[in-house]
Motif scaffolding. Structure first.
Motif, PDB file in Angstrom:
ATOM      1  N   ASP A  54      -2.111   9.040   9.600  1.00 27.48           N
ATOM      2  CA  ASP A  54      -2.464   8.112   8.471  1.00 27.48           C
ATOM      3  C   ASP A  54      -3.767   7.360   8.628  1.00 27.48           C
ATOM      4  O   ASP A  54      -3.968   6.957   9.857  1.00 27.48           O
ATOM      5  CB  ASP A  54      -1.313   6.672   8.336  1.00 27.48           C
ATOM      6  CG  ASP A  54       0.098   7.481   8.138  1.00 27.48           C
ATOM      7  OD1 ASP A  54      -0.003   8.263   7.231  1.00 27.48           O
ATOM      8  OD2 ASP A  54       1.090   6.919   8.708  1.00 27.48           O
ATOM      9  N   ASN A  55      -4.341   7.057   7.378  1.00 23.94           N
ATOM     10  CA  ASN A  55      -5.746   6.474   7.648  1.00 23.94           C
ATOM     11  C   ASN A  55      -5.362   5.181   7.602  1.00 23.94           C
ATOM     12  O   ASN A  55      -4.970   4.466   6.603  1.00 23.94           O
ATOM     13  CB  ASN A  55      -6.469   7.092   6.090  1.00 23.94           C
ATOM     14  CG  ASN A  55      -7.778   6.286   5.681  1.00 23.94           C
ATOM     15  OD1 ASN A  55      -8.244   5.433   6.592  1.00 23.94           O
ATOM     16  ND2 ASN A  55      -8.275   6.388   4.690  1.00 23.94           N
ATOM     17  N   GLN A  56      -5.734   4.485   8.655  1.00 21.82           N
ATOM     18  CA  GLN A  56      -5.617   3.188   8.875  1.00 21.82           C
ATOM     19  C   GLN A  56      -6.507   2.269   8.179  1.00 21.82           C
ATOM     20  O   GLN A  56      -6.147   1.040   8.031  1.00 21.82           O
ATOM     21  CB  GLN A  56      -5.754   2.882  10.367  1.00 21.82           C
ATOM     22  CG  GLN A  56      -4.685   3.398  11.512  1.00 21.82           C
ATOM     23  CD  GLN A  56      -3.337   3.167  10.872  1.00 21.82           C
ATOM     24  OE1 GLN A  56      -2.933   1.913  10.946  1.00 21.82           O
ATOM     25  NE2 GLN A  56      -2.424   4.058  10.590  1.00 21.82           N
ATOM     26  N   GLU A  57      -7.505   2.678   7.622  1.00 25.60           N
ATOM     27  CA  GLU A  57      -8.561   1.823   6.825  1.00 25.60           C
ATOM     28  C   GLU A  57      -8.214   1.984   5.201  1.00 25.60           C
ATOM     29  O   GLU A  57      -8.861   1.258   4.290  1.00 25.60           O
ATOM     30  CB  GLU A  57      -9.920   2.377   7.184  1.00 25.60           C
ATOM     31  CG  GLU A  57     -10.480   2.106   8.504  1.00 25.60           C
ATOM     32  CD  GLU A  57     -10.187   0.645   8.951  1.00 25.60           C
ATOM     33  OE1 GLU A  57     -10.673  -0.240   8.383  1.00 25.60           O
ATOM     34  OE2 GLU A  57      -9.805   0.610   9.943  1.00 25.60           O
ATOM     35  N   GLU A  58      -7.071   2.768   4.949  1.00 25.50           N
ATOM     36  CA  GLU A  58      -6.771   2.657   3.530  1.00 25.50           C
ATOM     37  C   GLU A  58      -6.295   1.612   3.191  1.00 25.50           C
ATOM     38  O   GLU A  58      -5.889   0.665   3.737  1.00 25.50           O
ATOM     39  CB  GLU A  58      -5.417   3.574   3.348  1.00 25.50           C
ATOM     40  CG  GLU A  58      -5.078   3.873   1.903  1.00 25.50           C
ATOM     41  CD  GLU A  58      -4.003   4.874   2.143  1.00 25.50           C
ATOM     42  OE1 GLU A  58      -3.559   5.255   0.812  1.00 25.50           O
ATOM     43  OE2 GLU A  58      -3.371   5.260   2.851  1.00 25.50           O
ATOM     44  N   MET A  59      -6.839   0.908   1.716  1.00 24.71           N
ATOM     45  CA  MET A  59      -6.753  -0.499   1.201  1.00 24.71           C
ATOM     46  C   MET A  59      -5.562  -0.236   0.687  1.00 24.71           C
ATOM     47  O   MET A  59      -5.262   0.381  -0.433  1.00 24.71           O
ATOM     48  CB  MET A  59      -7.888  -0.759   0.520  1.00 24.71           C
ATOM     49  CG  MET A  59      -9.147  -0.849   1.168  1.00 24.71           C
ATOM     50  SD  MET A  59      -9.075  -1.939   2.399  1.00 24.71           S
ATOM     51  CE  MET A  59      -8.961  -3.705   1.482  1.00 24.71           C
ATOM     52  N   PHE A  60      -4.427  -1.491   0.723  1.00 24.02           N
ATOM     53  CA  PHE A  60      -3.415  -1.723  -0.063  1.00 24.02           C
ATOM     54  C   PHE A  60      -3.642  -3.023  -0.817  1.00 24.02           C
ATOM     55  O   PHE A  60      -4.061  -4.014  -0.152  1.00 24.02           O
ATOM     56  CB  PHE A  60      -2.303  -1.593   1.098  1.00 24.02           C
ATOM     57  CG  PHE A  60      -1.893  -0.468   1.814  1.00 24.02           C
ATOM     58  CD1 PHE A  60      -2.288   0.873   1.265  1.00 24.02           C
ATOM     59  CD2 PHE A  60      -1.146  -0.299   2.647  1.00 24.02           C
ATOM     60  CE1 PHE A  60      -1.670   2.045   1.862  1.00 24.02           C
ATOM     61  CE2 PHE A  60      -0.607   0.514   3.407  1.00 24.02           C
ATOM     62  CZ  PHE A  60      -1.180   1.876   3.006  1.00 24.02           C
ATOM     63  N   PRO A  61      -3.035  -3.127  -1.922  1.00 24.34           N
ATOM     64  CA  PRO A  61      -2.679  -4.351  -2.372  1.00 24.34           C
ATOM     65  C   PRO A  61      -1.928  -5.281  -1.680  1.00 24.34           C
ATOM     66  O   PRO A  61      -0.898  -4.671  -1.115  1.00 24.34           O
ATOM     67  CB  PRO A  61      -2.212  -4.104  -3.909  1.00 24.34           C
ATOM     68  CG  PRO A  61      -1.845  -2.935  -3.849  1.00 24.34           C
ATOM     69  CD  PRO A  61      -2.192  -1.947  -2.749  1.00 24.34           C
ATOM     70  N   VAL A  62      -2.112  -6.530  -1.590  1.00 20.50           N
ATOM     71  CA  VAL A  62      -1.296  -7.499  -0.988  1.00 20.50           C
ATOM     72  C   VAL A  62      -0.577  -8.298  -2.118  1.00 20.50           C
ATOM     73  O   VAL A  62      -1.402  -8.705  -3.097  1.00 20.50           O
ATOM     74  CB  VAL A  62      -1.907  -8.489  -0.029  1.00 20.50           C
ATOM     75  CG1 VAL A  62      -0.823  -9.484   0.544  1.00 20.50           C
ATOM     76  CG2 VAL A  62      -2.444  -7.583   1.093  1.00 20.50           C
TER      77      VAL A  62
END
Length: 173
Positions: free
Chosen positions: A3-11
């Motif tokens: 998994d791409n650990q730098e992928e941006m998720f909304p909080v």
């Protein structure tokens, strides 16, 4: 793969309102930053449920059977957009009608997710992604309840399935 650990998720807050953003690595580090995901439970007309097999390289629950489709909502994406994208990416399905049946907060040791729960009935061919999954198959309801509590299914799937689809069969958990 990994998994791409730098992928941006909304909080988000518990209502689904975006209050910030964080990387996958931050969200899955035990920080319990609440981030949104979509789930699709795929039933066929025989009442069976399609489950995906998570690959061993996944950072959460590797090698276990899970909801047919489950994926993170990307930053700037709506739950509906994410659901269509994830269903296409994971199962190769582009023509389906889904129904949202609920949402809830799921907490584990590593993360907190705001889960948008959806279902559909689908009898056409399913082509699970060879990049994202180890495969998938339809399970009978009896097979699912035999597997619950035996480290075969993800805990998230077990609790969600019983909560939304078969609350009268709660057992083992």
């Amino acid at each position: 793969m990994h998994d791409n650990q730098e992928e941006m998720f909304p909080v988000v807050n518990a209502m689904g309102e975006v209050v910030g953003c964080a990387t996958r690595g931050e969200c899955h580090s035990g920080s319990h930053l609440l981030h949104p995901v979509v789930h699709l439970h795929v039933f066929n007309n025989k009442g069976e449920v399609y489950l995906q097999k998570r690959p061993e390289w996944k950072d959460i629950q590797p090698g276990k059977w899970d909801t047919a489709v489950g994926g993170h909502i990307d930053y700037g994406e709506t739950p509906e957009e994410a659901l269509k994208r994830e269903v296409r990416e994971e199962l190769g399905i582009t023509d389906f009608k889904s129904e949202r049946i609920g949402m809830y907060v799921f907490n584990s040791q590593r993360e907190s997710e705001l889960v948008y729960v959806n279902r559909t009935i689908y009898d056409d061919a399913i082509y699970p992604s060879t990049d994202e999954l180890e495969g998938g198959k339809f399970w009978t309801i009896e097979e699912i309840f035999e597997a619950i509590g035996n480290q075969i299914l993800t805990p998230n799937f077990e609790s969600e399935f019983q909560r939304f689809f078969y609350p009268s069969k709660m057992r083992k958990l």
